[in-house]
Scaffold this motif. Structure first.
Motif, PDB file in Angstrom:
ATOM      1  N   LYS A   1      23.006  24.965  72.035  1.00 18.80           N
ATOM      2  CA  LYS A   1      22.010  25.846  72.625  1.00 18.80           C
ATOM      3  C   LYS A   1      22.296  27.305  72.292  1.00 18.80           C
ATOM      4  CE  LYS A   1      21.097  22.762  76.555  1.00 18.80           C
ATOM      5  NZ  LYS A   1      21.135  22.628  78.041  1.00 18.80           N
ATOM      6  N   LEU A   2      23.569  27.649  72.313  1.00 24.36           N
ATOM      7  CA  LEU A   2      23.951  29.031  72.037  1.00 24.36           C
ATOM      8  C   LEU A   2      23.670  29.391  70.588  1.00 24.36           C
ATOM      9  CD1 LEU A   2      25.182  31.265  73.776  1.00 24.36           C
ATOM     10  CD2 LEU A   2      27.435  30.611  72.929  1.00 24.36           C
ATOM     11  N   LEU A   3      23.928  28.451  69.685  1.00 22.91           N
ATOM     12  CA  LEU A   3      23.708  28.717  68.265  1.00 22.91           C
ATOM     13  C   LEU A   3      22.223  28.816  67.925  1.00 22.91           C
ATOM     14  CD1 LEU A   3      26.466  26.485  66.609  1.00 22.91           C
ATOM     15  CD2 LEU A   3      26.434  28.966  66.863  1.00 22.91           C
TER      16      LEU A   3
ATOM     17  N   HIS B   1      24.838  32.072  64.514  1.00 29.72           N
ATOM     18  CA  HIS B   1      26.150  31.898  63.889  1.00 29.72           C
ATOM     19  C   HIS B   1      27.257  32.022  64.924  1.00 29.72           C
ATOM     20  CE1 HIS B   1      24.284  32.091  59.924  1.00 29.72           C
ATOM     21  NE2 HIS B   1      23.627  33.172  60.328  1.00 29.72           N
ATOM     22  N   LYS B   2      28.346  31.297  64.694  1.00 22.47           N
ATOM     23  CA  LYS B   2      29.482  31.374  65.609  1.00 22.47           C
ATOM     24  C   LYS B   2      30.065  32.783  65.625  1.00 22.47           C
ATOM     25  CE  LYS B   2      34.034  29.475  66.701  1.00 22.47           C
ATOM     26  NZ  LYS B   2      35.122  28.551  66.312  1.00 22.47           N
ATOM     27  N   GLU B   3      29.995  33.475  64.490  1.00 22.92           N
ATOM     28  CA  GLU B   3      30.520  34.836  64.435  1.00 22.92           C
ATOM     29  C   GLU B   3      29.850  35.741  65.461  1.00 22.92           C
ATOM     30  OE1 GLU B   3      31.138  32.971  60.409  1.00 22.92           O
ATOM     31  OE2 GLU B   3      29.578  33.025  61.939  1.00 22.92           O
ATOM     32  N   LEU B   4      28.570  35.501  65.733  1.00 23.40           N
ATOM     33  CA  LEU B   4      27.855  36.307  66.726  1.00 23.40           C
ATOM     34  C   LEU B   4      28.271  35.925  68.146  1.00 23.40           C
ATOM     35  CD1 LEU B   4      24.261  36.470  65.195  1.00 23.40           C
ATOM     36  CD2 LEU B   4      26.067  38.192  65.126  1.00 23.40           C
ATOM     37  N   VAL B   5      28.661  34.667  68.351  1.00 28.27           N
ATOM     38  CA  VAL B   5      29.192  34.252  69.651  1.00 28.27           C
ATOM     39  C   VAL B   5      30.496  34.993  69.928  1.00 28.27           C
ATOM     40  CG1 VAL B   5      30.045  32.318  71.029  1.00 28.27           C
ATOM     41  CG2 VAL B   5      28.110  31.983  69.472  1.00 28.27           C
ATOM     42  N   VAL B   6      31.367  35.050  68.921  1.00 27.09           N
ATOM     43  CA  VAL B   6      32.624  35.787  69.062  1.00 27.09           C
ATOM     44  C   VAL B   6      32.343  37.255  69.335  1.00 27.09           C
ATOM     45  CG1 VAL B   6      34.793  36.427  67.935  1.00 27.09           C
ATOM     46  CG2 VAL B   6      33.809  34.165  67.532  1.00 27.09           C
ATOM     47  N   LEU B   7      31.361  37.827  68.630  1.00 25.87           N
ATOM     48  CA  LEU B   7      30.999  39.234  68.837  1.00 25.87           C
ATOM     49  C   LEU B   7      30.513  39.471  70.257  1.00 25.87           C
ATOM     50  CD1 LEU B   7      30.567  42.068  67.691  1.00 25.87           C
ATOM     51  CD2 LEU B   7      28.274  41.346  66.954  1.00 25.87           C
ATOM     52  N   ALA B   8      29.723  38.547  70.798  1.00 19.42           N
ATOM     53  CA  ALA B   8      29.226  38.693  72.162  1.00 19.42           C
ATOM     54  C   ALA B   8      30.370  38.659  73.171  1.00 19.42           C
ATOM     55  CB  ALA B   8      28.216  37.580  72.471  1.00 19.42           C
TER      56      ALA B   8
END
Length: 599
Positions: A408-410, A415-422
Motif C-alpha cells: 500500500k505504501l509503495l 519506491h522504497k527510497e522514498l519510504v526511507v526519505l519519509a
C-alpha cells in the motif's frame, strides 16, 4: 509455561508471508557485513560515555562484576534469541512477535516505537559531533583557551599543562564547586545552553543546518537497504578502534593515568550490595547490545537461512563488551590525568551523560602532537559510532513499514527510497526541539524515560512472549532447523529460567527504586516535564496492552489458542522438540505451513 498447553492444528494465518515476499527481501552481501553492522549497532556512543560513567558512579571495578554476569546470563542468550527468531521468520519485529505470540503482538510494535523515538534524539549527538568536528580545525582548539565569548570568565581557568582547558558547563557537575573549571567545562556555553527546560530559548540555526546534514548522511547510507549499509559498515565499524587504541597509548603515558586505571579496576566491594549497581549493569547490557529495541531482529531477518547465528552472537556480544572495557581504560586514564592536573581525588572528576564525551576526551588532545588532527579524527569517530547505531534504528522503522503496509505504501510513494526519505524527514522534524538553546534538557529527559524506564518494561514482555509463552523448545527447534543442531543446555536454561527471572527482578527493582530524571548534580526537572517524560515512555509501552486487547476482541477460540500461535516451525517437531528436517529447505512455505505439535 511456554512448553505449550494445547495441541495445535495446522492453520494458515493472514499474517503469513508468501514465498514471493521472502524472495523479494534483500539479504546481506556477505556474512561479514551482517557481523560488522551488528557490532556497529551495538558499539555506539553509549560504550564511550554511558559505560565509563556507570563504572565511575558504581564503584569502579565493582561494576565490572555484575556487568560480566549480566552479559553471560542475559545479554548473550537473549541476543541469540532475537537473532534466531529474526533469521528464521525473515520478518521485522512487528510481524515476528505477532506470529509467535499474538496475545503480546504489541511488543513488536513497541520495540519499533522505542527505536524510532531513540533515533529522533540520537541524531542530535551526531549533530554535536559534527559541530565539534568543524570547530576542530582552528588553531588553537576552542577548548584550549578561555579567550572566547562563551566562556564563563569567573570560573574558567587556563592553568593546565599545555594551556589545555575544558568546555563544559559547571552545572553539569563535572567539577564540584569551589573548584575552577576550564574551557571545555563550559561546552554548552558554546552551545548557548539555558538554565533549564523552562527556558527553551532560540533555535540554533547552525545546529539546525548540521542536523539536516546528519540526516542526509544517514539517508545516503541506508536508502538502498542492506546492500548500501553493508558496504558503509566496513569503515564505520572499524575506524573507531584505531582512534581508541591511539588515545589509550597516549593516555597511559600521562601523569596520573595509573591512578585513574586503578580506580577503574579496583572494586569497591560494598557497592555490590547495592541493588542499583546490578540494575545499572543489566540496563547497560540491554542498551548497548540492543535487546528489546527490535533492531537485532530486523537485521537478522536479512540473513541467509543457514547463517551460523550462535557464532555471530558470541562475536557481537563479546566485541561490544570488549569495546566498552577498552573505552573504560581510555576514559579512566584521562580522568586520572585530569585529577592530577587539578590536584583532586579521582572520584571528584565526573560528568553525566554525553558530557563525558565532550569534556574528558577533548582534555587530552592538547597532549598529542598535531592536536587539531587528533581532535578532528576523534569527532569523526563519534560520527561513525553514531551512524552505525542510527542505521539500525532507522532500518527497523523502515522494515516495519515494508513488512506491514509495504504494498500500500509503495502505491503512494512508488519506491522504497522514498519510504526511507519519509522516515528520515519525520525523524528530523521531531529532533528540532533538541537543537534549541535548552535542547540538552529535552535530550536528557527523553534519554532517561526511553533508554531507562521504557526499556526494561519492553524487555520483560519480549522475554515473556518468546521464552515462556512461545516456549524454549520451539526456539531450540528453530535453531536446530537452521543450523542442524539445537543450542546447548546453557542457552536453554537461560531462556527458560535465568534470563526471565533476572529481567523480572530488574524491572521490579527499577520500579521500587525509581528516581526522577535530573541533569547534572543540581538541576531537577519541573513536574510538567516529569509528566512529559512519562508520556514519552508510555508512547512505546501502551502498545502492549492495546495489542493484547485487540487480539482478545478480534480472535475466536480459547485464550490458550490466542496466546501461542506457532504455525511455522518444522514438519516433524515433536513433544521432545526434536526437529528431524532438512535444514537446507528454506522456502517460506516449508517453514510456515505446519503447526508445532507440543502438549
Amino acid at each position: 509455561m511456554g512448553t505449550g498447553l494445547v495441541r495445535a492444528h495446522a492453520v494458515k494465518t493472514e499474517l503469513e508471508p508468501t514465498d514471493t515476499a521472502h524472495e523479494d527481501r534483500g539479504t546481506w552481501g556477505r556474512r561479514l557485513e551482517f557481523v560488522l553492522a551488528s557490532v556497529g549497532y551495538a558499539v555506539g556512543l553509549g560504550n564511550v560515555w554511558r559505560f565509563p560513567y556507570l563504572c565511575y558512579r558504581s564503584g569502579g571495578g565493582a561494576f565490572l562484576i555484575p556487568y560480566v554476569i549480566m552479559l553471560f546470563l542475559c545479554g548473550i542468550p537473549l541476543l541469540l534469541m532475537e537473532f534466531a527468531i529474526g533469521q528464521y521468520t525473515r520478518l521485522g519485529p512487528v510481524l515476528t512477535l505477532a506470529k509467535i505470540c499474538p496475545l503480546l503482538k504489541g511488543v513488536g510494535l513497541a520495540t519499533v516505537v522505542i527505536s524510532f523515538i531513540l533515533c529522533t534524539y540520537y541524531n542530535v549527538l551526531m549533530t554535536w559531533a559534527l559541530y565539534y568536528l568543524f570547530n576542530s580545525f582552528g588553531t588553537p582548539l576552542p577548548w584550549q583557551s578561555c579567550n572566547n565569548t562563551w566562556n564563563l570568565v569567573s570560573n574558567c581557568s587556563t592553568g593546565f599543562p599545555g594551556n589545555a582547558t575544558h568546555l563544559w558547563s559547571s552545572s553539569s557537575g563535572s567539577l564540584r564547586p569551589p573548584y575552577r573549571t576550564s574551557g571545555s567545562e563550559n561546552v554548552y556555553k558554546l552551545l548557548e545552553m539555558t538554565d533549564g527546560i523552562e527556558q527553551m530559548g532560540e533555535l540554533r540555526w547552525e545546529l539546525f543546518g548540521l542536523l539536516v546534514l546528519a540526516w542526509i548522511i544517514v539517508y545516503l547510507c541506508i536508502f538502498k537497504g542492506v546492500k548500501s549499509t553493508g558496504k558503509v559498515v566496513y569503515f564505520t565499524a572499524t575506524f573507531p578502534y584505531f582512534i581508541l587504541f591511539t588515545l589509550l597509548i597516549n593516555n597511559v603515558q600521562l601523569p596520573g593515568a595509573n591512578d585513574g586505571i586503578l580506580y577503574f579496576l579496583m572494586p569497591n566491594w560494598g557497592k555490590l550490595l547495592e541493588v542499583q549497581v546490578w540494575v545499572n549493569a543489566a540496563a547497560q547490557i540491554f542498551n548497548s547490545i540492543g535487546i528489546a529495541f527490535g533492531s537485532m531482529i530486523s537485521m537478522a531477518s536479512y540473513n541467509k537461512f543457514n547463517n551460523n547465528i550462535i557464532r555471530d552472537t558470541l562475536i557481537v556480544a563479546l566485541a561490544n563488551s570488549a569495546t566498552s572495557i577498552l573505552a573504560g581504560f581510555v576514559i579512566f586514564s584521562a580522568i586520572g590525568y585530569m585529577a592530577h592536573v587539578h590536584h583532586l581525588p579521582v572520584d571528584n572528576i565526573a560528568t553525566d551523560g554525553p558530557g563525558l564525551v565532550f569534556v574528558v576526551y577533548p582534555e587530552i588532545f592538547s597532549t598529542l602532537p598535531v592536536s587539531q588532527l587528533w581532535a578532528s579524527l576523534f569527532f569523526l569517530m563519534l560520527l561513525c559510532l553514531g551512524l552505525d547505531s542510527q542505521f539500525a534504528m532507522v532500518e527497523v522503522a523502515v522494515t516495519c513499514l515494508m513488512d506491514c503496509v509495504g504494498p500500500k505504501l509503495l502505491k503512494v510513494l512508488k519506491h522504497k527510497e522514498l519510504v526511507v526519505l519519509a522516515v528520515c524527514t519525520i525523524g528530523f522534524l521531531l529532533g528540532i526541539p533538541h537543537i534549541t538553546q535548552g535542547g540538552i534538557y529535552v535530550f536528557q529527559l527523553m534519554d532517561h524515560y526511553t533508554a531507562v524506564v521504557s526499556l526494561m518494561f519492553l524487555a520483560f514482555f519480549e522475554v515473556l512472549a518468546v521464552c515462556w509463552i512461545f516456549g524454549v523448545r520451539r526456539i531450540a527447534c528453530m535453531v536446530e532447523r537452521m543450523l542442524g543442531k539445537p543450542p546447548n543446555a546453557f542457552f536453554q536454561i537461560c531462556w527458560l529460567v535465568v534470563s526471565p527471572l533476572l529481567v523480572l527482578c530488574i524491572l521490579i527493582s527499577s520500579i521500587v527504586q525509581y528516581t526522577p530524571a535530573r541533569y547534572g548534580k543540581t538541576y531537577t526537572y519541573p513536574a510538567w516535564a516529569e509528566v512529559l517524560g512519562w508520556f514519552i515512555s508510555l508512547l512505546s509501552i501502551v502498545w502492549i496492552p492495546l495489542g493484547a486487547l485487540h487480539e482478545l476482541c478480534t480472535s475466536k477460540g480459547k485464550l490458550l489458542h490466542v496466546s501461542s500461535t506457532v504455525s511455522y516451525i518444522a514438519h516433524t517437531c515433536t513433544t521432545h522438540a526434536h526437529c528431524d528436517i532438512d535444514r537446507h529447505v528454506v522456502s517460506s512455505g516449508a517453514r510456515w505451513s505446519v503447526l508445532l505439535h507440543v502438549q
